[in-house]
Design a protein around this motif. Structure first.
Motif, PDB file in Angstrom:
ATOM      1  N   ALA A   1       1.161  -1.013   0.387  1.00 48.54           N
ATOM      2  CA  ALA A   1       0.115  -0.281   0.239  1.00 48.54           C
ATOM      3  C   ALA A   1       0.517   1.519   0.057  1.00 48.54           C
ATOM      4  O   ALA A   1       0.140   2.632  -0.964  1.00 48.54           O
ATOM      5  CB  ALA A   1      -0.532   0.173   1.208  1.00 48.54           C
TER       6      ALA A   1
ATOM      7  N   ASP B   1      -0.718  -5.842   6.116  1.00 47.90           N
ATOM      8  CA  ASP B   1      -1.841  -5.386   4.643  1.00 47.90           C
ATOM      9  C   ASP B   1      -3.192  -5.583   4.580  1.00 47.90           C
ATOM     10  O   ASP B   1      -4.163  -5.410   4.450  1.00 47.90           O
ATOM     11  CB  ASP B   1      -0.944  -5.309   3.427  1.00 47.90           C
ATOM     12  CG  ASP B   1       0.323  -3.902   3.618  1.00 47.90           C
ATOM     13  OD1 ASP B   1      -0.169  -2.811   4.159  1.00 47.90           O
ATOM     14  OD2 ASP B   1       0.685  -4.082   2.403  1.00 47.90           O
TER      15      ASP B   1
ATOM     16  N   ALA C   1      -6.566  -4.136   5.306  1.00 53.53           N
ATOM     17  CA  ALA C   1      -7.151  -3.880   4.221  1.00 53.53           C
ATOM     18  C   ALA C   1      -9.073  -4.298   4.037  1.00 53.53           C
ATOM     19  O   ALA C   1     -10.160  -4.142   3.923  1.00 53.53           O
ATOM     20  CB  ALA C   1      -6.388  -3.858   2.529  1.00 53.53           C
TER      21      ALA C   1
ATOM     22  N   THR D   1     -12.229  -2.566   6.525  1.00 52.50           N
ATOM     23  CA  THR D   1     -13.090  -1.589   5.189  1.00 52.50           C
ATOM     24  C   THR D   1     -14.427  -2.445   5.261  1.00 52.50           C
ATOM     25  O   THR D   1     -15.590  -1.459   4.828  1.00 52.50           O
ATOM     26  CB  THR D   1     -11.931  -1.445   3.996  1.00 52.50           C
ATOM     27  OG1 THR D   1     -12.005  -2.419   3.462  1.00 52.50           O
ATOM     28  CG2 THR D   1     -10.969  -0.772   4.585  1.00 52.50           C
TER      29      THR D   1
ATOM     30  N   PHE E   1     -12.098   2.338  -4.517  1.00 53.24           N
ATOM     31  CA  PHE E   1     -11.651   1.702  -3.970  1.00 53.24           C
ATOM     32  C   PHE E   1     -10.085   2.521  -4.714  1.00 53.24           C
ATOM     33  O   PHE E   1      -9.790   1.655  -4.375  1.00 53.24           O
ATOM     34  CB  PHE E   1     -11.281   0.695  -4.616  1.00 53.24           C
ATOM     35  CG  PHE E   1     -12.207  -0.050  -4.296  1.00 53.24           C
ATOM     36  CD1 PHE E   1     -12.616  -0.928  -3.291  1.00 53.24           C
ATOM     37  CD2 PHE E   1     -13.994  -0.592  -4.721  1.00 53.24           C
ATOM     38  CE1 PHE E   1     -12.864  -2.066  -2.736  1.00 53.24           C
ATOM     39  CE2 PHE E   1     -14.892  -1.378  -4.030  1.00 53.24           C
ATOM     40  CZ  PHE E   1     -14.123  -2.067  -2.926  1.00 53.24           C
TER      41      PHE E   1
ATOM     42  N   ARG F   1      -2.824   2.906  -8.639  1.00 50.32           N
ATOM     43  CA  ARG F   1      -2.980   1.852  -7.174  1.00 50.32           C
ATOM     44  C   ARG F   1      -4.029   2.332  -6.840  1.00 50.32           C
ATOM     45  O   ARG F   1      -4.679   2.349  -5.383  1.00 50.32           O
ATOM     46  CB  ARG F   1      -2.531   3.234  -6.217  1.00 50.32           C
ATOM     47  CG  ARG F   1      -0.901   4.175  -6.525  1.00 50.32           C
ATOM     48  CD  ARG F   1       0.076   3.078  -6.166  1.00 50.32           C
ATOM     49  NE  ARG F   1       0.571   2.710  -5.427  1.00 50.32           N
ATOM     50  CZ  ARG F   1       1.431   2.380  -4.563  1.00 50.32           C
ATOM     51  NH1 ARG F   1       2.776   3.099  -5.359  1.00 50.32           N
ATOM     52  NH2 ARG F   1       1.214   2.194  -3.315  1.00 50.32           N
TER      53      ARG F   1
ATOM     54  N   CYS G   1      -7.469  -0.020  -5.318  1.00 47.74           N
ATOM     55  CA  CYS G   1      -7.513  -1.420  -4.664  1.00 47.74           C
ATOM     56  C   CYS G   1      -6.605  -2.422  -5.276  1.00 47.74           C
ATOM     57  O   CYS G   1      -7.443  -3.035  -5.651  1.00 47.74           O
ATOM     58  CB  CYS G   1      -8.360  -1.064  -3.421  1.00 47.74           C
ATOM     59  SG  CYS G   1      -8.213  -2.472  -1.643  1.00 47.74           S
TER      60      CYS G   1
ATOM     61  N   LEU H   1      -9.767  -5.124  -4.465  1.00 46.72           N
ATOM     62  CA  LEU H   1     -10.774  -4.974  -4.791  1.00 46.72           C
ATOM     63  C   LEU H   1     -11.904  -6.149  -5.260  1.00 46.72           C
ATOM     64  O   LEU H   1     -12.884  -6.531  -4.572  1.00 46.72           O
ATOM     65  CB  LEU H   1     -11.263  -4.005  -5.559  1.00 46.72           C
ATOM     66  CG  LEU H   1     -12.577  -3.785  -6.469  1.00 46.72           C
ATOM     67  CD1 LEU H   1     -11.852  -2.149  -7.432  1.00 46.72           C
ATOM     68  CD2 LEU H   1     -13.191  -4.585  -7.052  1.00 46.72           C
TER      69      LEU H   1
ATOM     70  N   THR I   1     -10.200   4.737   7.532  1.00 45.30           N
ATOM     71  CA  THR I   1     -11.089   4.695   7.783  1.00 45.30           C
ATOM     72  C   THR I   1     -12.113   5.417   7.808  1.00 45.30           C
ATOM     73  O   THR I   1     -12.037   5.204   8.750  1.00 45.30           O
ATOM     74  CB  THR I   1     -11.433   3.181   7.466  1.00 45.30           C
ATOM     75  OG1 THR I   1     -11.703   2.259   9.118  1.00 45.30           O
ATOM     76  CG2 THR I   1     -10.862   1.897   6.917  1.00 45.30           C
TER      77      THR I   1
END
Length: 469
Positions: free
Chosen positions: A119, A269, A273, A277, A405, A410, A412, A415, A455
């Motif tokens: 990330a 990560d 993530a 989220t 996203f 870059r 996500c 996704l 978030t």
């Protein structure tokens, strides 16, 4: 102590100057380099005081004054805020390569995480290697389809838990249940093992507190981010078809290419993530549906007609549920999980819409503001899933008015999994159950306050009482 006292004296002086500016505002003069417009910065601290407790909202208000490409000084850091789909398309698509680096927030430097994180790494060989590894070993269609049974089992656990609450007349803490389910979906995918029990309030709460704390610290203003001089310096088993097994096999083939340290940072990560989220999005979606009972009824009827009242939803069913998908999109619009995305950084001076975005400037894309822009959306503050039924707008980074996203290179990497998990959890909660707010709370009385972090979490947890249909 001397440095701290000096700083607070400067802060007090800056606050006085700020009060004087409020009483008699004056425009920020444009410099010869033609930087984007923005509020007049105070000495030393710049515009830090204007961020407030909810920067995404404060920046949205400022953008109405200074425009969709706005410049601020946060201490010694130049920050450019993007607040419109048109500007986002330029930054994330047209000049994607020039804005693809990252600003390293001080909290990410702990244990040198910024040097290993997919990330936070700058675009380069290491970043490309990690992205490719994630796509091939976890987020490819083949991998996701092959691990459906793992997710189906966790969704069955969620459904059974809600059934038990129906029998006992207990309210469900939606955010906690969604987090525990997200956590177990991630851990069985990574380690073939679940970490928490839905029936135990304590089994996942400690982990959730840690994740929420990390998300809050990562985005909370930190003096070291704005004043770099204040920054401290620092120097068995049966094979399983899970992510960890795949990573270990890659490590064993070539440890210099992918080390155990790389694995640890990548797993962090994925945990961050893939849990907070997703669960926060499900909680916001349920909140909006409970505030709009007719929308809840519409989504439930679609599920029962397409899937069946007592049938388990399959991942292949998502494409046959347009209203459910519209509910999720509308939730992403009003309550994006990462309201300012992860900060980008300009790798050089870039001309955008007639202004110069200077090299090393931090770039914030305010997707929260874009989702509530009356110039883009009709009745932007109203929860209206129907707005997405007659449009092809999706969340895959090609429609810049809806970027939960992110976009560009870059975007996500997780996704594909997050998209499935949000729809599956939400469908599980509403397909076989009716819901009411606890203690006779009226829909219009539901607290909608936000708690800002990397978030966007609901400040007051949603609790609702289920009944079996």
């Amino acid at each position: 102590m001397g440095l701290l006292l000096t700083f607070f004296l400067l802060l007090s002086f800056a606050a006085l100057l700020w009060l004087l500016r409020v009483l008699k505002p004056n425009p920020w003069p444009q410099k010869s380099s033609n930087l984007p417009p923005g509020p007049n910065p105070l000495p030393v601290i710049g515009n830090i005081l204007e961020l407030g407790q909810k920067p995404h909202q404060s920046l949205a208000k400022l953008s109405k004054i200074y425009g969709p490409l706005m410049r601020l000084k946060l201490g010694s850091m130049t920050t450019v805020v993007v607040s419109s789909p048109e500007m986002a398309k330029i930054v994330l698509q047209k000049y994607d390569q020039l804005f693809s680096s990252r600003t390293h927030i001080d909290a990410t430097r702990v244990l040198d995480h910024h040097k290993h994180s997919v990330a936070w790494l700058p675009v380069g060989n290491q970043w490309r290697k990690l992205r490719k590894l994630c796509k091939e070993n976890m987020f490819s269609v083949h991998r996701l389809d092959g691990s459906q049974d793992l997710r189906r089992e966790k969704l069955r656990n969620l459904r059974d838990y809600v059934k038990d609450c129906c029998g006992n007349g207990e309210a469900v803490n939606i955010g906690r249940a969604a987090f525990t389910t997200s956590l177990n979906l991630m851990t069985v995918t990574l380690f073939s093992k679940e970490f928490a029990s839905l029936g135990s309030a304590d089994s996942s709460q400690e982990f959730r507190d840690i994740v929420c704390g990390i998300m809050s610290l990562t985005c909370k203003p930190n003096l070291a981010d704005y004043f770099p001089l204040l920054r401290l310096t620092s120097d068995s088993s049966t094979p399983k078809n899970d992510m960890l097994e795949a990573l270990l096999q890659i490590n064993q083939k070539n440890e210099s290419e992918f080390s155990l340290n790389d694995i640890k940072h990548l797993l962090l990560d994925l945990f961050l993530a893939g849990t907070d989220t997703t669960s926060s999005t499900v909680e916001w979606a349920m909140t909006e549906l409970l505030r709009n009972p007719e929308k809840m009824s519409e989504a439930g009827n679609e599920l029962r007609n397409v899937v069946g009242q007592n049938e388990e939803i399959q991942e292949s069913d998502i494409s046959r549920l347009p209203y459910l998908r519209a509910v999720v999109k509308e939730t992403f619009r009003l309550h994006p999980a990462a309201p300012l995305l992860i900060p980008h950084k300009a790798v050089g001076d870039v001309e955008v819409n007639g202004y110069i975005v200077p090299k090393n400037a931090q770039i914030l894309v305010n997707v929260w503001a874009m989702g509530r822009d009356s110039g883009v959306w009709a009745k932007p503050d109203v929860f209206m899933p129907e707005r997405f039924l007659e449009t092809e707008t999706d969340v895959h980074g090609q429609h810049f008015e809806l970027l939960p996203f992110g976009g560009g290179r870059r975007i996500c990497v997780g996704l594909p999994l997050a998209y499935r998990m949000v729809h599956l959890m939400l469908a599980t909660l509403i397909s076989s159950f009716d819901w009411k707010l606890e203690e006779g709370l009226k829909p219009e009385e539901v607290d909608m306050d936000e708690r800002f972090g990397l978030t966007l979490q609901k400040a007051v947890p949603l609790k609702a009482v289920p009944t079996q249909l």
